[in-house]
Design a protein around this motif. Structure first.
Motif, PDB file in Angstrom:
ATOM      1  N   VAL A 318     110.474  79.831-105.028  1.00 52.30           N
ATOM      2  CA  VAL A 318     111.527  80.964-104.969  1.00 52.30           C
ATOM      3  C   VAL A 318     111.749  81.289-103.484  1.00 52.30           C
ATOM      4  CG1 VAL A 318     112.235  83.174-105.396  1.00 52.30           C
ATOM      5  CG2 VAL A 318     111.271  81.740-107.285  1.00 52.30           C
ATOM      6  N   ALA A 319     110.584  81.424-102.724  1.00 51.80           N
ATOM      7  CA  ALA A 319     110.975  82.061-101.333  1.00 51.80           C
ATOM      8  C   ALA A 319     111.350  80.931-100.583  1.00 51.80           C
ATOM      9  CB  ALA A 319     109.372  82.268-101.079  1.00 51.80           C
ATOM     10  N   PHE A 320     111.052  79.480-101.087  1.00 51.86           N
ATOM     11  CA  PHE A 320     111.516  78.203-100.287  1.00 51.86           C
ATOM     12  C   PHE A 320     112.885  78.167-100.574  1.00 51.86           C
ATOM     13  CE2 PHE A 320     113.005  74.042-100.448  1.00 51.86           C
ATOM     14  CZ  PHE A 320     112.488  73.455 -99.322  1.00 51.86           C
ATOM     15  N   MET A 321     113.509  78.407-101.675  1.00 50.59           N
ATOM     16  CA  MET A 321     114.948  78.443-101.735  1.00 50.59           C
ATOM     17  C   MET A 321     115.705  79.655-101.272  1.00 50.59           C
ATOM     18  SD  MET A 321     116.600  78.091-105.709  1.00 50.59           S
ATOM     19  CE  MET A 321     116.239  79.741-106.357  1.00 50.59           C
ATOM     20  N   LEU A 322     114.970  80.731-101.162  1.00 51.78           N
ATOM     21  CA  LEU A 322     115.609  81.865-100.303  1.00 51.78           C
ATOM     22  C   LEU A 322     115.700  81.601 -98.989  1.00 51.78           C
ATOM     23  CD1 LEU A 322     116.778  84.749-100.135  1.00 51.78           C
ATOM     24  CD2 LEU A 322     114.605  85.672-100.004  1.00 51.78           C
ATOM     25  N   ALA A 323     114.811  81.157 -98.425  1.00 56.31           N
ATOM     26  CA  ALA A 323     114.836  80.760 -96.925  1.00 56.31           C
ATOM     27  C   ALA A 323     115.670  79.491 -96.782  1.00 56.31           C
ATOM     28  CB  ALA A 323     113.414  80.204 -96.203  1.00 56.31           C
ATOM     29  N   VAL A 343     107.648  77.769 -88.313  1.00 59.10           N
ATOM     30  CA  VAL A 343     106.453  76.802 -88.298  1.00 59.10           C
ATOM     31  C   VAL A 343     105.080  78.212 -88.200  1.00 59.10           C
ATOM     32  CG1 VAL A 343     104.927  75.680 -86.788  1.00 59.10           C
ATOM     33  CG2 VAL A 343     107.305  74.993 -87.242  1.00 59.10           C
ATOM     34  N   VAL A 344     105.464  79.034 -87.288  1.00 61.66           N
ATOM     35  CA  VAL A 344     104.584  80.237 -87.470  1.00 61.66           C
ATOM     36  C   VAL A 344     104.310  80.928 -88.798  1.00 61.66           C
ATOM     37  CG1 VAL A 344     103.991  82.496 -86.512  1.00 61.66           C
ATOM     38  CG2 VAL A 344     105.001  80.653 -85.114  1.00 61.66           C
ATOM     39  N   ILE A 345     105.261  81.042 -89.370  1.00 60.39           N
ATOM     40  CA  ILE A 345     105.166  81.634 -90.717  1.00 60.39           C
ATOM     41  C   ILE A 345     104.496  80.653 -91.716  1.00 60.39           C
ATOM     42  CG2 ILE A 345     106.615  82.708 -92.757  1.00 60.39           C
ATOM     43  CD1 ILE A 345     108.722  83.417 -91.144  1.00 60.39           C
ATOM     44  N   ILE A 375     104.434  83.280 -98.457  1.00 60.26           N
ATOM     45  CA  ILE A 375     104.515  83.033 -97.149  1.00 60.26           C
ATOM     46  C   ILE A 375     104.571  81.702 -96.728  1.00 60.26           C
ATOM     47  CG2 ILE A 375     103.304  83.535 -94.876  1.00 60.26           C
ATOM     48  CD1 ILE A 375     102.118  86.122 -96.153  1.00 60.26           C
ATOM     49  N   LEU A 376     103.932  80.882 -97.204  1.00 60.91           N
ATOM     50  CA  LEU A 376     103.793  79.410 -97.085  1.00 60.91           C
ATOM     51  C   LEU A 376     105.183  78.914 -97.392  1.00 60.91           C
ATOM     52  CD1 LEU A 376     102.294  76.931 -96.291  1.00 60.91           C
ATOM     53  CD2 LEU A 376     101.990  76.720 -98.960  1.00 60.91           C
ATOM     54  N   GLY A 377     105.796  79.251 -98.713  1.00 61.40           N
ATOM     55  CA  GLY A 377     107.073  78.660 -99.207  1.00 61.40           C
ATOM     56  C   GLY A 377     108.231  79.149 -98.285  1.00 61.40           C
ATOM     57  N   PHE A 378     108.108  80.338 -97.849  1.00 53.16           N
ATOM     58  CA  PHE A 378     109.400  80.936 -97.059  1.00 53.16           C
ATOM     59  C   PHE A 378     109.257  80.006 -95.612  1.00 53.16           C
ATOM     60  CE2 PHE A 378     111.730  83.624 -94.285  1.00 53.16           C
ATOM     61  CZ  PHE A 378     112.786  84.147 -95.188  1.00 53.16           C
ATOM     62  N   GLY A 379     108.058  80.113 -95.143  1.00 55.54           N
ATOM     63  CA  GLY A 379     107.870  79.172 -93.861  1.00 55.54           C
ATOM     64  C   GLY A 379     108.486  78.013 -93.815  1.00 55.54           C
TER      65      GLY A 379
END
Length: 379
Positions: A318-323, A343-345, A375-379
């Motif tokens: 979900v975080a990946f999709m939002l980002a 990359v830092v995230i 955090i991993l998914g959003f980064g």
């Protein structure tokens, strides 16, 4: 007026069809992660065998991706999209009907090759169908779709395995592609055909050298740990490095004679290209290995069911999709510096998960892993 309406209809229908093509290619990458422990148990496979089920798909996809794009430029993007989807669907059937580990690995190589034929046409057709402003939105939708595919690959895959539909077990995660593929092939008839008048030729020798070199590196690295690093590992690794060296020399020579090289070595001398390649390599190599090993840890190590393990991945997706949806706006506002921030995230999320697993606290409470996964998914 009729022509503009027809073009509008094609744009309207074209986006869902192309998104569906992107969805199945990513879905089949992630769904196997959650199924890996079950497949490993059924075929009594070692870690190397399970790794080849994942890596075979990615290797064929990565090596043949440029070839797929050139075939679309030369023979028509809609035609290659339909052909790739047909091949992907048939390869999925072979995966679902596999009677041995070797057959499943071979079918996964074929599936990855067909995904490489299908996937580049998605990006090319999006550029053809939409103008600059609409195109940015279309690519945002594509990013969201890929994130959704990652979500369903984990959750829906786990659900399918536990549901054991018609006694199929893990096989249904592949067989479900048959009706999806048939729908996409029929809907693709509405897409406009496009090609390049001066398309580059296919560099068959370059593709062969790259595939051989990467395969000769991959197999020893997967087989070595489980076999106690036998004597033949180093010679095969040396052959792999030699194959990649021959590939670079061939590409350099071909690029000097014509513009048909798979990878022009001159690109590596451009300022931002090499750092970009390093970042992409770091992200994809760690992400692929992480999701496989993490799925094995959750099920074989922590005793979670496939559905429970898949559900744990859902917040990260979900975080990946939002980002993915926000990324075009961020890049427009702050430029390519967003990449470094991402990359830092990403690295922060990975480090947090490593610390939690090494300390062992998360092994008793898997939900404690959620912050690091998000955090991993959003980064």
């Amino acid at each position: 007026m009729e022509q503009s309406l027809a073009e509008g209809d094609r744009r309207l229908v074209g986006l869902p069809v192309l998104l569906l093509g992107g969805f199945v290619t990513v879905f089949d990458l992630f769904v196997v992660n959650v199924a890996a422990p079950v497949i490993q148990q059924q075929f009594a496979a070692d870690f190397a065998g399970v790794g080849l089920i994942i890596a075979g798909y990615e290797l064929a996809f990565g090596v043949l991706l440029i070839a797929g794009g050139r075939l679309g430029d030369r023979f028509g993007r809609r035609r290659m999209f339909s052909l790739g989807m047909l091949g992907f669907t048939l390869a999925s059937a072979l995966c679902g009907l596999a009677t041995s580990l070797a057959m499943l690995i071979a079918a996964r190589f074929l599936q990855g090759a067909m995904a490489a034929l299908l996937f580049p046409q998605i990006y090319a057709l999006l550029r053809v169908l939409y103008g600059p402003h609409q195109r940015r939105r279309a690519f945002a939708w594509l990013g969201m779709t890929l994130g959704l595919a990652a979500i369903l690959g984990q959750i829906f895959g786990g659900f399918i395995i536990e549901a054991n539909i018609f006694g199929s077990g893990w096989r249904m995660i592949f067989l479900i592609n048959l009706p999806i593929g048939a729908l996409a092939i029929l809907a693709a008839r509405s897409l406009p055909e496009s090609r390049l008048e001066q398309a580059q030729r296919l560099d068959g020798m370059g593709l062969l050298l790259a595939a051989a070199g990467l395969l000769l590196l991959l197999v020893p690295l997967l087989e070595g740990p489980s076999r106690g690093w036998p004597w033949w590992i180093l010679p095969v690794l040396a052959l792999g490095l030699g194959g990649l060296w021959a590939f670079i020399r061939w590409e350099r020579r071909l690029s000097m004679r014509s513009g048909d090289a798979v990878l022009d070595p001159a690109l590596l001398r451009q300022g931002s290209f090499t750092p970009g390649v390093v970042v992409v390599l770091a992200i994809y190599s760690t992400a692929s290995s992480f999701f496989l090993c993490f799925a094995l840890l959750l099920q074989s190590g922590m005793g979670l069911t496939p559905f429970q393990a898949g559900s744990l991945f859902a917040p990260a997706s979900v975080a990946f999709m939002l980002a993915s949806f926000l990324a075009p706006t961020f890049v427009q506002r702050w430029g390519n510096g967003v990449l470094a921030f991402g990359v830092v995230i990403y690295a922060t999320g990975m480090a947090l998960l490593v610390v939690q697993v090494v300390w062992g606290a998360a092994l008793a409470q898997p939900l404690w892993l959620l912050p690091g996964l998000v955090i991993l998914g959003f980064g």
